[in-house]
Design a protein around this motif. Sequence first.
Motif, PDB file in Angstrom:
ATOM      1  N   LEU A   1     -13.331   0.161  56.864  1.00 29.81           N
ATOM      2  CA  LEU A   1     -13.518   1.586  56.571  1.00 29.81           C
ATOM      3  C   LEU A   1     -14.219   1.801  55.229  1.00 29.81           C
ATOM      4  O   LEU A   1     -14.713   2.898  54.949  1.00 29.81           O
ATOM      5  N   ILE A   2     -14.238   0.782  54.379  1.00 31.90           N
ATOM      6  CA  ILE A   2     -14.891   0.918  53.074  1.00 31.90           C
ATOM      7  C   ILE A   2     -16.399   0.973  53.303  1.00 31.90           C
ATOM      8  O   ILE A   2     -16.980   0.038  53.861  1.00 31.90           O
ATOM      9  N   PRO A   3     -17.037   2.071  52.908  1.00 35.44           N
ATOM     10  CA  PRO A   3     -18.483   2.207  53.141  1.00 35.44           C
ATOM     11  C   PRO A   3     -19.278   1.093  52.475  1.00 35.44           C
ATOM     12  O   PRO A   3     -18.771   0.364  51.614  1.00 35.44           O
ATOM     13  N   ALA A   4     -20.540   0.992  52.843  1.00 37.71           N
ATOM     14  CA  ALA A   4     -21.403  -0.110  52.397  1.00 37.71           C
ATOM     15  C   ALA A   4     -21.445  -0.244  50.865  1.00 37.71           C
ATOM     16  O   ALA A   4     -21.483  -1.344  50.320  1.00 37.71           O
ATOM     17  N   GLY A   5     -21.372   0.886  50.173  1.00 36.13           N
ATOM     18  CA  GLY A   5     -21.451   0.841  48.712  1.00 36.13           C
ATOM     19  C   GLY A   5     -20.288   0.124  48.065  1.00 36.13           C
ATOM     20  O   GLY A   5     -20.385  -0.376  46.934  1.00 36.13           O
ATOM     21  N   GLY A   6     -19.142   0.074  48.776  1.00 35.34           N
ATOM     22  CA  GLY A   6     -18.001  -0.692  48.289  1.00 35.34           C
ATOM     23  C   GLY A   6     -17.280  -0.122  47.083  1.00 35.34           C
ATOM     24  O   GLY A   6     -16.482  -0.799  46.450  1.00 35.34           O
ATOM     25  N   ARG A   7     -17.538   1.148  46.755  1.00 38.42           N
ATOM     26  CA  ARG A   7     -16.935   1.746  45.546  1.00 38.42           C
ATOM     27  C   ARG A   7     -15.765   2.643  45.938  1.00 38.42           C
ATOM     28  O   ARG A   7     -15.953   3.714  46.515  1.00 38.42           O
ATOM     29  N   VAL A   8     -14.558   2.163  45.663  1.00 35.51           N
ATOM     30  CA  VAL A   8     -13.339   2.829  46.118  1.00 35.51           C
ATOM     31  C   VAL A   8     -12.582   3.372  44.920  1.00 35.51           C
ATOM     32  O   VAL A   8     -12.403   2.658  43.924  1.00 35.51           O
ATOM     33  N   LEU A   9     -12.149   4.629  45.004  1.00 29.15           N
ATOM     34  CA  LEU A   9     -11.278   5.177  43.960  1.00 29.15           C
ATOM     35  C   LEU A   9      -9.836   5.133  44.459  1.00 29.15           C
ATOM     36  O   LEU A   9      -9.558   5.471  45.625  1.00 29.15           O
ATOM     37  N   THR A  10      -8.937   4.689  43.599  1.00 29.90           N
ATOM     38  CA  THR A  10      -7.525   4.671  43.973  1.00 29.90           C
ATOM     39  C   THR A  10      -6.676   5.273  42.858  1.00 29.90           C
ATOM     40  O   THR A  10      -7.141   5.434  41.724  1.00 29.90           O
ATOM     41  N   HIS A  11      -5.443   5.616  43.191  1.00 31.27           N
ATOM     42  CA  HIS A  11      -4.543   6.349  42.275  1.00 31.27           C
ATOM     43  C   HIS A  11      -3.196   5.649  42.259  1.00 31.27           C
ATOM     44  O   HIS A  11      -2.754   5.124  43.262  1.00 31.27           O
ATOM     45  N   CYS A  12      -2.580   5.612  41.091  1.00 32.34           N
ATOM     46  CA  CYS A  12      -1.276   4.989  40.921  1.00 32.34           C
ATOM     47  C   CYS A  12      -1.375   3.491  41.233  1.00 32.34           C
ATOM     48  O   CYS A  12      -2.431   2.876  41.058  1.00 32.34           O
TER      49      CYS A  12
END
Length: 351
Positions: free
Chosen positions: A150-161
């Motif tokens: 599900l992680i798009p091609a750009g691979g840049r994921v924001l997460t919290h906590c």
Amino acid sequence: MSEELRTVWWEADAVCLIDQLLLPHEQVVVRCTTPELVAHAIKSMQVRGAPAIGCTAAYGMALIALQSQAETVPALLADLEAGKVMLDSQRPTAVNLAWATDRLLTKARQLSAEVATPQALAAALLDEGHAVLNEDLAMCHAIGDHGAPLIPAGGRVLTHCNAGGLATAGYGTALAPMRTAFAQGRNIHVWVDETRPFLQGARLTAWELHQAGISLTLITDNMAGYMMKSGKVDCVIVGADRIVANGDTANKIGTYSLAILARAHNIPFYIAAPTSTIDLTMEHGDLIPIEERSEEEVTHLGGRMIAPVGVRAAHPAFDVTPAELITGIITERGVVTAPFAEGLRRVKEGA
Ligand SMILES: CSC[C@H]1O[C@H](OP(=O)(O)O)[C@H](O)[C@@H]1O
């Protein structure tokens, strides 16, 4: 990649856990040798994160049984019922706590007619505690397998906590897709919200990802919108403490704000959680109990007062994201999308 993290485990008749209050600069193992120490570890957040709390409470119930002075099985059941009430009262929002104590108590009731002595029942409950832990580890890896694509091609994921290995038996929920994608050789970068006031992001998620060699940038919570507007975020993946029947989801305070921002910028917003975090007994998110923690955790930073003396602080530790803001819920049994009710029932009941 570094050896896989273990957050909570059973060793030498004690529930052992990494003291998360001391991370990232000290890695200290706490040995909880009594149920009261287990309760304190949960309440004080030496161990935190819904699945990790569940695994800890499961072993807490086994410890209650092993240390009970009950001379009959019915007397032991009474001790376990009291123990469940005591452990469940430590934190109200993460459903995994009550889920785990309920599972151990139900197992004890099921076995009570078969076992001859309290000692035999206690041994069986320790085995059940091991099962809860091992299932959690397997669920985390399955969440990683379902979430990584599900992680798009750009691979840049924001997460919290922190919904990583430190919030589970190991490996994590929201961090599992990033760990798995990274292990598959993908170019992954994680924007890590520091997550005031307890700083689970700065202290725990940043530590975990750095240890795993996964690229990250630590940001303050109020930078998330800027990063999204700047086109630097491809998706958001966060954990959960309780997902109710219609898909409304409780998670660390600030998650709802992220969901609103993600929707405004047309960025996919995913929840990652095991089915043990799904609570079908609650119809909608307004029913979820929200833990209020101490004002001092807001007015102080690193033990130093940052607000004027006498100033009051609010401290709801969680908020609820409405299902309509969620793109998908990544579980160990697959990804659930809207309309959530039927899909959540399917994965919860294992169909
Ligand atoms: C994988 S559950 C992690 C979940 O728990 C955290 O809360 P806390 O640190 O207060 O236990 C936070 O809500 C995380 O998303």
